[in-house]
Design a protein around this motif. Structure first.
Motif, mmCIF file in Angstrom:
data_model
loop_
_atom_site.group_PDB
_atom_site.id
_atom_site.type_symbol
_atom_site.label_atom_id
_atom_site.label_comp_id
_atom_site.label_asym_id
_atom_site.label_seq_id
_atom_site.Cartn_x
_atom_site.Cartn_y
_atom_site.Cartn_z
ATOM 1 N N ALA A 54 -18.129 86.417 -14.618
ATOM 2 C CA ALA A 54 -17.841 85.149 -13.954
ATOM 3 C C ALA A 54 -19.157 84.595 -13.430
ATOM 4 O O ALA A 54 -20.103 85.348 -13.184
ATOM 5 C CB ALA A 54 -16.862 85.371 -12.806
ATOM 6 N N VAL A 55 -19.233 83.281 -13.296
ATOM 7 C CA VAL A 55 -20.475 82.657 -12.852
ATOM 8 C C VAL A 55 -20.305 81.991 -11.498
ATOM 9 O O VAL A 55 -19.229 81.507 -11.153
ATOM 10 C CB VAL A 55 -21.010 81.633 -13.879
ATOM 11 C CG1 VAL A 55 -21.431 82.318 -15.171
ATOM 12 C CG2 VAL A 55 -19.999 80.544 -14.162
ATOM 13 N N GLU A 56 -21.397 82.024 -10.754
ATOM 14 C CA GLU A 56 -21.499 81.217 -9.545
ATOM 15 C C GLU A 56 -22.740 80.367 -9.715
ATOM 16 O O GLU A 56 -23.672 80.744 -10.431
ATOM 17 C CB GLU A 56 -21.557 82.069 -8.285
ATOM 18 C CG GLU A 56 -22.757 82.972 -8.180
ATOM 19 C CD GLU A 56 -22.735 83.811 -6.906
ATOM 20 O OE1 GLU A 56 -23.841 84.097 -6.412
ATOM 21 O OE2 GLU A 56 -21.663 84.179 -6.428
ATOM 22 N N PHE A 57 -22.750 79.215 -9.071
ATOM 23 C CA PHE A 57 -23.818 78.250 -9.286
ATOM 24 C C PHE A 57 -24.669 78.064 -8.048
ATOM 25 O O PHE A 57 -24.171 78.071 -6.927
ATOM 26 C CB PHE A 57 -23.231 76.898 -9.703
ATOM 27 C CG PHE A 57 -22.496 76.965 -11.006
ATOM 28 C CD1 PHE A 57 -23.176 76.876 -12.207
ATOM 29 C CD2 PHE A 57 -21.127 77.149 -11.030
ATOM 30 C CE1 PHE A 57 -22.505 76.960 -13.411
ATOM 31 C CE2 PHE A 57 -20.438 77.237 -12.230
ATOM 32 C CZ PHE A 57 -21.133 77.143 -13.421
ATOM 33 N N VAL A 58 -25.959 77.896 -8.300
ATOM 34 C CA VAL A 58 -26.911 77.466 -7.287
ATOM 35 C C VAL A 58 -27.410 76.126 -7.779
ATOM 36 O O VAL A 58 -27.972 76.036 -8.877
ATOM 37 C CB VAL A 58 -28.089 78.463 -7.155
ATOM 38 C CG1 VAL A 58 -29.147 77.911 -6.213
ATOM 39 C CG2 VAL A 58 -27.599 79.822 -6.706
ATOM 40 N N GLU A 59 -27.175 75.070 -7.005
ATOM 41 C CA GLU A 59 -27.563 73.729 -7.424
ATOM 42 C C GLU A 59 -28.862 73.315 -6.772
ATOM 43 O O GLU A 59 -29.070 73.541 -5.586
ATOM 44 C CB GLU A 59 -26.465 72.726 -7.074
ATOM 45 C CG GLU A 59 -25.186 72.977 -7.835
ATOM 46 C CD GLU A 59 -24.145 71.903 -7.587
ATOM 47 O OE1 GLU A 59 -24.521 70.725 -7.406
ATOM 48 O OE2 GLU A 59 -22.959 72.243 -7.569
ATOM 49 N N VAL A 64 -36.010 74.399 -7.220
ATOM 50 C CA VAL A 64 -35.904 75.335 -8.349
ATOM 51 C C VAL A 64 -36.879 76.489 -8.154
ATOM 52 O O VAL A 64 -36.506 77.668 -8.271
ATOM 53 C CB VAL A 64 -36.173 74.616 -9.693
ATOM 54 C CG1 VAL A 64 -36.282 75.622 -10.839
ATOM 55 C CG2 VAL A 64 -35.101 73.582 -9.983
ATOM 56 N N LEU A 65 -38.135 76.164 -7.858
ATOM 57 C CA LEU A 65 -39.155 77.206 -7.667
ATOM 58 C C LEU A 65 -38.795 78.115 -6.502
ATOM 59 O O LEU A 65 -38.961 79.342 -6.590
ATOM 60 C CB LEU A 65 -40.524 76.573 -7.461
ATOM 61 C CG LEU A 65 -41.085 75.814 -8.671
ATOM 62 C CD1 LEU A 65 -42.375 75.103 -8.304
ATOM 63 C CD2 LEU A 65 -41.277 76.740 -9.850
ATOM 64 N N LYS A 66 -38.288 77.549 -5.430
ATOM 65 C CA LYS A 66 -37.899 78.346 -4.260
ATOM 66 C C LYS A 66 -36.787 79.333 -4.618
ATOM 67 O O LYS A 66 -36.855 80.511 -4.268
ATOM 68 C CB LYS A 66 -37.448 77.417 -3.136
ATOM 69 C CG LYS A 66 -37.107 78.117 -1.857
ATOM 70 C CD LYS A 66 -36.738 77.102 -0.769
ATOM 71 C CE LYS A 66 -36.357 77.817 0.505
ATOM 72 N NZ LYS A 66 -35.989 76.850 1.555
ATOM 73 N N GLU A 67 -35.780 78.872 -5.342
ATOM 74 C CA GLU A 67 -34.665 79.754 -5.730
ATOM 75 C C GLU A 67 -35.127 80.842 -6.688
ATOM 76 O O GLU A 67 -34.705 81.996 -6.580
ATOM 77 C CB GLU A 67 -33.525 78.946 -6.353
ATOM 78 C CG GLU A 67 -32.769 78.082 -5.368
ATOM 79 C CD GLU A 67 -32.044 78.852 -4.285
ATOM 80 O OE1 GLU A 67 -31.683 80.036 -4.496
ATOM 81 O OE2 GLU A 67 -31.819 78.265 -3.215
ATOM 82 N N LEU A 68 -35.997 80.492 -7.638
ATOM 83 C CA LEU A 68 -36.489 81.494 -8.581
ATOM 84 C C LEU A 68 -37.367 82.526 -7.879
ATOM 85 O O LEU A 68 -37.317 83.712 -8.209
ATOM 86 C CB LEU A 68 -37.229 80.826 -9.735
ATOM 87 C CG LEU A 68 -36.329 80.075 -10.721
ATOM 88 C CD1 LEU A 68 -37.169 79.264 -11.694
ATOM 89 C CD2 LEU A 68 -35.404 81.021 -11.459
ATOM 90 N N ASP A 69 -38.162 82.085 -6.915
ATOM 91 C CA ASP A 69 -38.974 83.033 -6.136
ATOM 92 C C ASP A 69 -38.096 83.987 -5.343
ATOM 93 O O ASP A 69 -38.437 85.151 -5.158
ATOM 94 C CB ASP A 69 -39.917 82.288 -5.181
ATOM 95 C CG ASP A 69 -41.123 81.691 -5.889
ATOM 96 O OD1 ASP A 69 -41.415 82.113 -7.027
ATOM 97 O OD2 ASP A 69 -41.764 80.794 -5.300
ATOM 98 N N ARG A 70 -36.960 83.482 -4.876
ATOM 99 C CA ARG A 70 -36.016 84.305 -4.111
ATOM 100 C C ARG A 70 -35.413 85.402 -4.999
ATOM 101 O O ARG A 70 -35.100 86.487 -4.526
ATOM 102 C CB ARG A 70 -34.925 83.410 -3.541
ATOM 103 C CG ARG A 70 -33.979 84.114 -2.601
ATOM 104 C CD ARG A 70 -32.979 83.171 -2.006
ATOM 105 N NE ARG A 70 -33.685 82.128 -1.276
ATOM 106 C CZ ARG A 70 -33.125 81.023 -0.837
ATOM 107 N NH1 ARG A 70 -31.855 80.788 -1.061
ATOM 108 N NH2 ARG A 70 -33.831 80.130 -0.197
ATOM 109 N N GLY A 71 -35.235 85.098 -6.277
ATOM 110 C CA GLY A 71 -34.690 86.080 -7.223
ATOM 111 C C GLY A 71 -33.183 85.994 -7.347
ATOM 112 O O GLY A 71 -32.517 85.228 -6.644
ATOM 113 N N GLY A 72 -32.650 86.772 -8.281
ATOM 114 C CA GLY A 72 -31.206 86.853 -8.469
ATOM 115 C C GLY A 72 -30.613 85.801 -9.393
ATOM 116 O O GLY A 72 -29.399 85.727 -9.543
#
Length: 133
Positions: free
Chosen positions: A34-39, A46-54
Motif C-alpha cells: 500500500a502507498v502513502e503520499f508525501v506531497e 523535495v530536497l528536504k524530504e529526500l534528505d530526511r529519507g524513507g
C-alpha cells in the motif's frame, strides 16, 4: 502485514497531485505494498524530504513551476545518494526524450491516466523492492 511504501509527489498544482493520488489508489497493484503520499509543491521541499529519507519512489511533474520535474529529477539523481526511482509526468508523449535526459526511470503523459500510471508506479515499487532485498 505488508509494509507501506512512501511516494513523494512534486507539483506546484494541487490538482495534479490529487490526480496522482487518485490514480495510484491505496495500492497500485496487488503485489506491491500500500502507498502513502508525501506531497511537495516546491523543489526545496523535495530536497528536504529526500534528505530526511524513507522515500521509495518519486513522482515529479514535468510541467511544475518554477522548476519542472525533469530538472528536479536530474538534480536529485546527481545529488541524492541512492536516489529512489523517479516517475516523471510529461506534457506530451514526444517529450519522452527529455525524461531520458533527466535520467527518470519512467515517464507517463499528462493528464494522468489511472491504469497507465498505476502500472508504471507498481513497476518502480517492484524495482525498489528488488534493489532493497
Amino acid at each position: 502485514m505488508q509494509p507501506t511504501a512512501t511516494v513523494l509527489v512534486y507539483s506546484d498544482d494541487s490538482t495534479t497531485r490529487e490526480q496522482v493520488r487518485l490514480a495510484a489508489g491505496r495500492r497500485p497493484a496487488l503485489d506491491v505494498p500500500a502507498v502513502e503520499f508525501v506531497e511537495c509543491a516546491t523543489p526545496g521541499a523535495v530536497l528536504k524530504e529526500l534528505d530526511r529519507g524513507g522515500i521509495d519512489v518519486c513522482v515529479l511533474d514535468g510541467e511544475a513551476v518554477p522548476m519542472g520535474g525533469m530538472g528536479v529529477c536530474r538534480q536529485i539523481k546527481d545529488e541524492i545518494f541512492n536516489c529512489p526511482p523517479v516517475l516523471v509526468l510529461i506534457a506530451r508523449p514526444q517529450d519522452a526524450w527529455l525524461a531520458t535526459w533527466s535520467r527518470a526511470d519512467a515517464a507517463v503523459a499528462l493528464p494522468v491516466e489511472p491504469v497507465e500510471f498505476a502500472s508504471a508506479l507498481a513497476d518502480l515499487l517492484r524495482r525498489k523492492a528488488l534493489l532493497s532485498a
